[in-house]
Design a protein around this motif. Structure first.
Motif, PDB file in Angstrom:
ATOM      1  N   PRO A 161       0.777  -1.235   0.000  1.00 32.81           N
ATOM      2  CA  PRO A 161       0.000   0.000   0.000  1.00 32.81           C
ATOM      3  C   PRO A 161       0.811   1.290   0.000  1.00 32.81           C
ATOM      4  O   PRO A 161       0.232   2.368  -0.104  1.00 32.81           O
ATOM      5  CB  PRO A 161      -0.821  -0.124   1.285  1.00 32.81           C
ATOM      6  N   TYR A 162       2.139   1.205   0.128  1.00 32.25           N
ATOM      7  CA  TYR A 162       2.981   2.394   0.132  1.00 32.25           C
ATOM      8  C   TYR A 162       3.953   2.347  -1.045  1.00 32.25           C
ATOM      9  O   TYR A 162       4.333   1.267  -1.517  1.00 32.25           O
ATOM     10  CB  TYR A 162       3.785   2.496   1.437  1.00 32.25           C
ATOM     11  N   THR A 163       4.380   3.530  -1.483  1.00 35.54           N
ATOM     12  CA  THR A 163       5.327   3.614  -2.599  1.00 35.54           C
ATOM     13  C   THR A 163       6.776   3.641  -2.125  1.00 35.54           C
ATOM     14  O   THR A 163       7.685   3.730  -2.939  1.00 35.54           O
ATOM     15  CB  THR A 163       5.050   4.879  -3.435  1.00 35.54           C
ATOM     16  N   ALA A 164       7.014   3.570  -0.832  1.00 34.93           N
ATOM     17  CA  ALA A 164       8.375   3.613  -0.294  1.00 34.93           C
ATOM     18  C   ALA A 164       9.161   2.371  -0.706  1.00 34.93           C
ATOM     19  O   ALA A 164       8.607   1.369  -1.161  1.00 34.93           O
ATOM     20  CB  ALA A 164       8.319   3.708   1.230  1.00 34.93           C
ATOM     21  N   VAL A 179       0.181   2.806  14.352  1.00 38.13           N
ATOM     22  CA  VAL A 179      -0.540   1.638  13.843  1.00 38.13           C
ATOM     23  C   VAL A 179      -1.688   2.144  12.987  1.00 38.13           C
ATOM     24  O   VAL A 179      -2.606   2.809  13.482  1.00 38.13           O
ATOM     25  CB  VAL A 179      -1.082   0.758  14.981  1.00 38.13           C
ATOM     26  N   THR A 180      -1.630   1.857  11.688  1.00 39.96           N
ATOM     27  CA  THR A 180      -2.641   2.329  10.752  1.00 39.96           C
ATOM     28  C   THR A 180      -3.650   1.223  10.478  1.00 39.96           C
ATOM     29  O   THR A 180      -3.270   0.105  10.110  1.00 39.96           O
ATOM     30  CB  THR A 180      -1.995   2.769   9.421  1.00 39.96           C
ATOM     31  N   ILE A 181      -4.939   1.541  10.690  1.00 36.87           N
ATOM     32  CA  ILE A 181      -6.010   0.609  10.371  1.00 36.87           C
ATOM     33  C   ILE A 181      -7.018   1.320   9.478  1.00 36.87           C
ATOM     34  O   ILE A 181      -7.097   2.554   9.458  1.00 36.87           O
ATOM     35  CB  ILE A 181      -6.697   0.039  11.632  1.00 36.87           C
ATOM     36  N   PHE A 182      -7.801   0.551   8.742  1.00 33.49           N
ATOM     37  CA  PHE A 182      -8.728   1.094   7.749  1.00 33.49           C
ATOM     38  C   PHE A 182     -10.163   0.700   8.092  1.00 33.49           C
ATOM     39  O   PHE A 182     -10.457  -0.489   8.266  1.00 33.49           O
ATOM     40  CB  PHE A 182      -8.337   0.569   6.357  1.00 33.49           C
ATOM     41  N   ASP A 183     -11.025   1.686   8.199  1.00 35.22           N
ATOM     42  CA  ASP A 183     -12.461   1.490   8.426  1.00 35.22           C
ATOM     43  C   ASP A 183     -12.735   0.396   9.457  1.00 35.22           C
ATOM     44  O   ASP A 183     -13.316  -0.650   9.141  1.00 35.22           O
ATOM     45  CB  ASP A 183     -13.165   1.160   7.103  1.00 35.22           C
ATOM     46  N   PRO A 184     -12.363   0.625  10.713  1.00 31.45           N
ATOM     47  CA  PRO A 184     -12.598  -0.397  11.748  1.00 31.45           C
ATOM     48  C   PRO A 184     -14.079  -0.625  11.998  1.00 31.45           C
ATOM     49  O   PRO A 184     -14.912   0.265  11.760  1.00 31.45           O
ATOM     50  CB  PRO A 184     -11.909   0.186  12.980  1.00 31.45           C
ATOM     51  N   GLN A 239      -7.546  -1.267  -5.060  1.00 32.21           N
ATOM     52  CA  GLN A 239      -6.304  -1.430  -4.311  1.00 32.21           C
ATOM     53  C   GLN A 239      -6.109  -0.287  -3.336  1.00 32.21           C
ATOM     54  O   GLN A 239      -6.231   0.895  -3.697  1.00 32.21           O
ATOM     55  CB  GLN A 239      -5.113  -1.491  -5.278  1.00 32.21           C
ATOM     56  N   LEU A 240      -5.802  -0.611  -2.097  1.00 32.33           N
ATOM     57  CA  LEU A 240      -5.559   0.427  -1.104  1.00 32.33           C
ATOM     58  C   LEU A 240      -4.198   1.064  -1.333  1.00 32.33           C
ATOM     59  O   LEU A 240      -3.212   0.403  -1.651  1.00 32.33           O
ATOM     60  CB  LEU A 240      -5.592  -0.180   0.298  1.00 32.33           C
ATOM     61  N   SER A 241      -4.166   2.385  -1.140  1.00 31.94           N
ATOM     62  CA  SER A 241      -2.917   3.136  -1.253  1.00 31.94           C
ATOM     63  C   SER A 241      -2.945   4.231  -0.206  1.00 31.94           C
ATOM     64  O   SER A 241      -3.849   5.066  -0.168  1.00 31.94           O
ATOM     65  CB  SER A 241      -2.797   3.749  -2.654  1.00 31.94           C
ATOM     66  N   PHE A 242      -1.919   4.229   0.663  1.00 32.15           N
ATOM     67  CA  PHE A 242      -1.871   5.202   1.767  1.00 32.15           C
ATOM     68  C   PHE A 242      -0.714   6.173   1.569  1.00 32.15           C
ATOM     69  O   PHE A 242       0.228   5.910   0.858  1.00 32.15           O
ATOM     70  CB  PHE A 242      -1.715   4.473   3.100  1.00 32.15           C
TER      71      PHE A 242
END
Length: 276
Positions: free
Chosen positions: A12-15, A113-118, A273-276
């Protein structure tokens, strides 16, 4: 920033991703070997899809390995938070599963800690240093893909708070509330209700955080059609789909989901696709 993507299909990250090798011992224990040639003074974000307890074990050993390499700032990105639906003890003898997961993750001392739509406010309340990503951008993209006006459908009382925040964000004020009942001893669903007399052919988008077996949504689809709904769409942030799509495909034009839990390939599903 570097990322350590424990699921190679979830990035999900471009790093820059840290090269590593993982395997499982014959006894069932996960193992990891991270390449040593990187700047350990940089932040490393571990990403994973926690769709099994073993996946949580992989997060634990990855965090330990990074710390032993000298990395001092480690973040975690786990869009689907496991056990989030077990946020209350309904009958004696059950665990408070969401707290079990949160306690283990907190013990690892992540910077974020990153969470999505809990599923509810319980998981974010239990986690240290939590960053919550809402479903707003996801549903905005879903509506663009549908390409025509839709009525937002809240599947039950538990979804009302989130769907009204979503409607305010989108500027879509056409929301219909629904309800259902569940036998807490057996888990059986029933009593589906649509709190609107006549939908007058309006296309409808049911929005929820999780689809597991799909019983909620097939029951609601039938109730919506009984109130003269037009085309039906379903958008769920976390697609488990434990019973497949045969029944759901009969009710919905398209099912939208993300890749937070697993990859899905089915004609009726549009996966974002998730992208943060």
């Amino acid at each position: 920033m570097f990322t350590l993507n424990l699921d190679p299909n979830f990035t999900p990250y471009t790093a820059t991703a840290l090269p590593h090798k993982t395997f499982t011992f014959y006894g069932g224990e996960p193992h990891i070997k991270i390449e040593e040639h990187f700047d350990t003074s940089q932040i490393v974000t571990i990403t994973h899809r926690l769709n099994s307890f073993n996946a949580l074990g992989e997060v634990c050993i990855a965090a330990d390995a990074l710390r032993r390499m000298g990395v001092t700032c480690i973040n975690l990105c786990i869009p689907y938070f496991p056990g989030a639906r077990q946020d209350r003890v309904m009958v004696p003898g059950e665990p408070l599963t969401v707290k079990v997961y949160a306690t283990i993750i907190n013990s690892l001392g992540f910077g974020k800690v990153t969470i999505f739509d809990p599923h509810s406010d319980v998981a974010p309340a239990l986690l240290d240093n939590v960053e919550v990503i809402s479903n707003h951008a996801f549903i905005s993209q879903v509506i663009q893909l549908i390409g025509s006006p839709v009525k937002l459908i809240a599947p039950d009382g538990g979804a009302l708070k989130k769907i009204y925040k979503l409607s305010a964000y989108l500027g879509v004020h056409d929301v219909t509330e629904c309800g259902k009942s569940r036998d807490v001893a057996t888990g059986k669903l029933g009593g589906f209700k649509v709190y609107e007399e006549d939908l007058a052919g309006a296309d409808c988008l049911i929005v929820d955080d999780i689809s597991d077996g799909g019983g909620t949504f097939t029951g609601l689809a039938e109730a919506l059609k009984a109130k003269n709904a037009g085309k039906l769409y379903l958008a769920v942030s976390h697609g488990i789909f434990s019973k497949g799509f045969d029944v759901l495909a009969q009710s919905f034009e398209t099912i939208f989901t993300t890749n937070s839990f697993r990859d899905v390939n089915h004609p009726v599903v549009r996966q974002i696709q998730l992208s943060f």
